[in-house]
Design a protein around this motif. Structure first.
Motif, short mmCIF file in Angstrom:
data_model
loop_
_atom_site.label_atom_id
_atom_site.label_comp_id
_atom_site.label_asym_id
_atom_site.label_seq_id
_atom_site.Cartn_x
_atom_site.Cartn_y
_atom_site.Cartn_z
N GLY A 11 0.65 -1.23 0.10
CA GLY A 11 -0.34 -0.11 0.19
C GLY A 11 0.87 1.19 0.00
N GLN A 18 1.97 2.83 9.17
CA GLN A 18 0.67 2.13 9.07
C GLN A 18 -0.05 2.40 10.57
N LYS A 82 0.39 2.20 -7.65
CA LYS A 82 -0.17 2.53 -6.38
C LYS A 82 -1.70 2.83 -6.75
N VAL A 87 -3.09 -1.68 -5.49
CA VAL A 87 -3.25 -2.14 -4.16
C VAL A 87 -4.04 -3.11 -3.58
N PHE A 91 -2.83 -6.57 -1.56
CA PHE A 91 -3.49 -6.64 -0.11
C PHE A 91 -3.89 -7.90 -0.04
N ASP A 399 -5.80 2.80 1.61
CA ASP A 399 -5.65 1.57 1.95
C ASP A 399 -6.54 0.99 3.05
#
Length: 559
Positions: A11, A18, A82, A87, A91, A399
């Motif tokens: 991400g 994060q 991105k 993403v 993920f 994200d």
């Protein structure tokens, strides 16, 4: 190669940025409440040790052992850009075609050595700056004509090498991030003043090869207007243009490299125009009954000869989501800045202009004077500051939306004013229909990002419920519908996001066929083995080696 601060491989931002689980769940709940959809389960991002990667197909020679690696973190973190599509796949831990190797050269000599070996090994080369592409521009998806792929990360070619205050320009290495460039220019009282949403991670070289647009709405809106000269390495030899303020000597060698997206050469440095740091600022926000009314007001401002640094129009939904409005009216954000002169008069003239088009200023104008111009203004309630905070936070927020099952994607274009209303309606309706067909329901907002005397750039945001495992198919359906609407209404497939692999089908239709043939011929001369970013701007070859029409005697990249 573990000496760099590590970015999240799946991400946006760094690993140490994060947020914790509780914060993610709280943000996800707020998003669900505001949008009316999203999953109740907030999923956890993958761990690096849980990612299965295919074995590397390449082995670098011993001479490159210090700069080329097959480290799993480097491979996964260079596998995607991105975009939402990137993403969501990362993920879910989906990395079917990461680069086989990642090269991190420290100078031109090492960069040249990597390119020479890749040509000999029939390895495709993916030039990589900040990795912020949202159009598939750095994904190593190159077809079967190559023995493997090498991502060439220019991040170590970093620094402001030389400053020319007399000419207001600076020589900057391609891997320099935009914040680092500004930090190194600050002691000279200068700034690059190029501020895209990806600013934190975007690089000088990446901005040049993608023709990146910045945050500023008028004046120098694209990196094109900053470039004095460019130096690049190509498989046919080095390419360096003469540094000039302007020239009428035929087609510009710089302009061929600007926007070339790594298919013609690897930009290693550039001389860029810089400017004195702004010390005077004035800003205000204006409510308009409708988005169309606000667009007419923005047009009037720039047609009057005023050049606001910011002239951004948010529709009611976009203003609500960004905290810049209550959702009942469109919000036009105006801002002026200068290194030497107070800006109140220019702002007053702009406000007078928008009042003539139904605008109602919100509160008092915000004025910043030299003594506090560099102070960070946070926590204020001014709509323009609320929008700026939301603008900077958007990549991080995405994200969380991915984790909670919300599809979010953006589409941007530009069109002349005479076709603006038609395009806006066509794209808005196409996005809503496609998102509702693919996802069941949706929220579609838009804003003007750049305003020109002859037209404007408009940016659409689509949010919709995502189905686990079907996110990319949903994205594909919405992407295709919106892109068709943009081209059908006379807009460009991209104003500032570049072409990459995602926009290729529509870019091929937008450009004239003779130009495509000419670009292909240039590609053949500069990159005879066609190893540079195959599939971007031009089709990837179906077989290995140079085409019969483009066989050159190989030259050394550097003397």
């Amino acid at each position: 190669m573990a000496d760099r601060r590590r970015r999240k491989f799946w991400g946006w931002g760094y690993e140490d940025e994060q947020p914790g689980r509780a914060e993610v769940e709280e943000t996800a709940a707020l998003a669900r409440d505001m949008l009316g959809f999203g999953g109740t389960e907030v999923r956890t991002p993958p761990r690096l040790e849980d990612i299965h990667l295919p074995d590397s197909r390449l082995k670098a020679p011993a001479s490159l052992s210090g700069i080329v690696t097959a480290d799993p973190y480097e491979r996964v973190s260079h596998a995607y850009g991105k975009s939402y599509r990137d993403v969501v796949r990362a993920f879910h831990g989906e990395f079917p075609h990461p680069p086989d190797l990642v090269a991190l050269p420290r100078d031109e000599k090492e960069t040249a050595a990597v390119l020479e070996w890749c040509a000999e090994a029939n390895a495709a080369v993916i030039p990589y700056g900040g990795g912020t592409s949202v159009t598939g521009g750095v994904e190593p998806l190159v077809g079967d004509a190559y023995a493997g792929t090498v991502t060439l990360d220019l991040g170590r070619l970093s620094g402001v090498v030389e400053v020319d205050p007399v000419s207001a320009s600076a020589r900057i290495l391609a891997g320099t991030t935009l914040p680092d460039a500004d930090a190194q220019l600050r002691p000279h009282g200068l700034t690059l003043r190029h501020y895209p949403q990806s600013y934190v991670h975007a690089t000088v070289g990446g901005s040049i090869v993608t023709r990146a647009g910045g945050h500023y709405a008028t004046g120098r809106t694209h990196i094109d207007e900053f470039v004095q000269s460019v130096r690049a390495l190509t498989p046919a030899g080095p390419w360096e243009s003469r540094r000039l303020p302007a020239s009428g000597a035929g087609p510009s060698p710089d302009r061929i490299l600007i926007g070339s997206e790594g298919v013609l050469g690897v930009v290693t440095e550039a001389w860029l125009r810089v400017q004195d740091r702004p010390l005077h600022r004035a800003s205000a926000s204006v409510r308009h009954r409708t988005f169309a009314e606000g667009a007419r007001a923005a047009r009037a401002v720039v047609r009057s000869g005023l050049q606001p640094a910011n002239c951004r129009l948010l529709d009611p939904g976009e203003a609500l989501l960004n905290g810049a409005g209550d959702g009942t009216s469109a919000v036009l954000i105006l801002g002026f800045e200068s290194a030497r002169h107070p800006q109140e008069t220019l702002l007053s003239q702009a406000l007078e202009c928008v009042r003539e088009h139904g605008g109602e200023p919100v509160g008092e104008p915000r004025i910043s004077r030299p003594e506090d111009a560099d102070a960070t203004q946070r926590g204020g309630q001014a709509p323009e500051q609320q929008w700026k905070d939301g603008f900077q936070a958007a990549p991080y927020l995405r994200d969380t939306l991915v984790a909670t099952g919300i599809l979010v994607e953006t589409f941007e274009t530009a069109v002349t004013w005479n076709r603006f209303d038609e395009l806006d309606e066509a794209v808005l309706q196409a996005a809503r229909r496609a998102a509702e067909a693919a996802c069941g329901t949706s929220v579609v907002n838009r804003r003007l990002t750049h305003v020109y005397p002859d037209g404007a750039a408009v940016y659409y945001t689509v949010l919709a419920p995502a189905r686990r495992g079907s996110e990319t198919a949903q994205w594909d359906a919405v992407k295709a519908a919106v892109s068709e609407a943009i081209l059908g209404a006379g807009g460009t497939i991209t104003h500032h996001h570049a072409v990459g692999r995602d926009h290729r089908p529509w870019y091929d239709r937008q450009r004239p066929d003779p130009f495509a043939a000419a670009l292909d011929a240039v590609k053949g001369e500069l990159d005879p083995h066609r190893i540079l970013n195959p599939g971007v701007l031009l089709p990837a070859p179906e077989r290995s080696g140079p085409s019969a029409a483009h066989v050159l005697t190989r030259t050394r990249l550097l003397p």
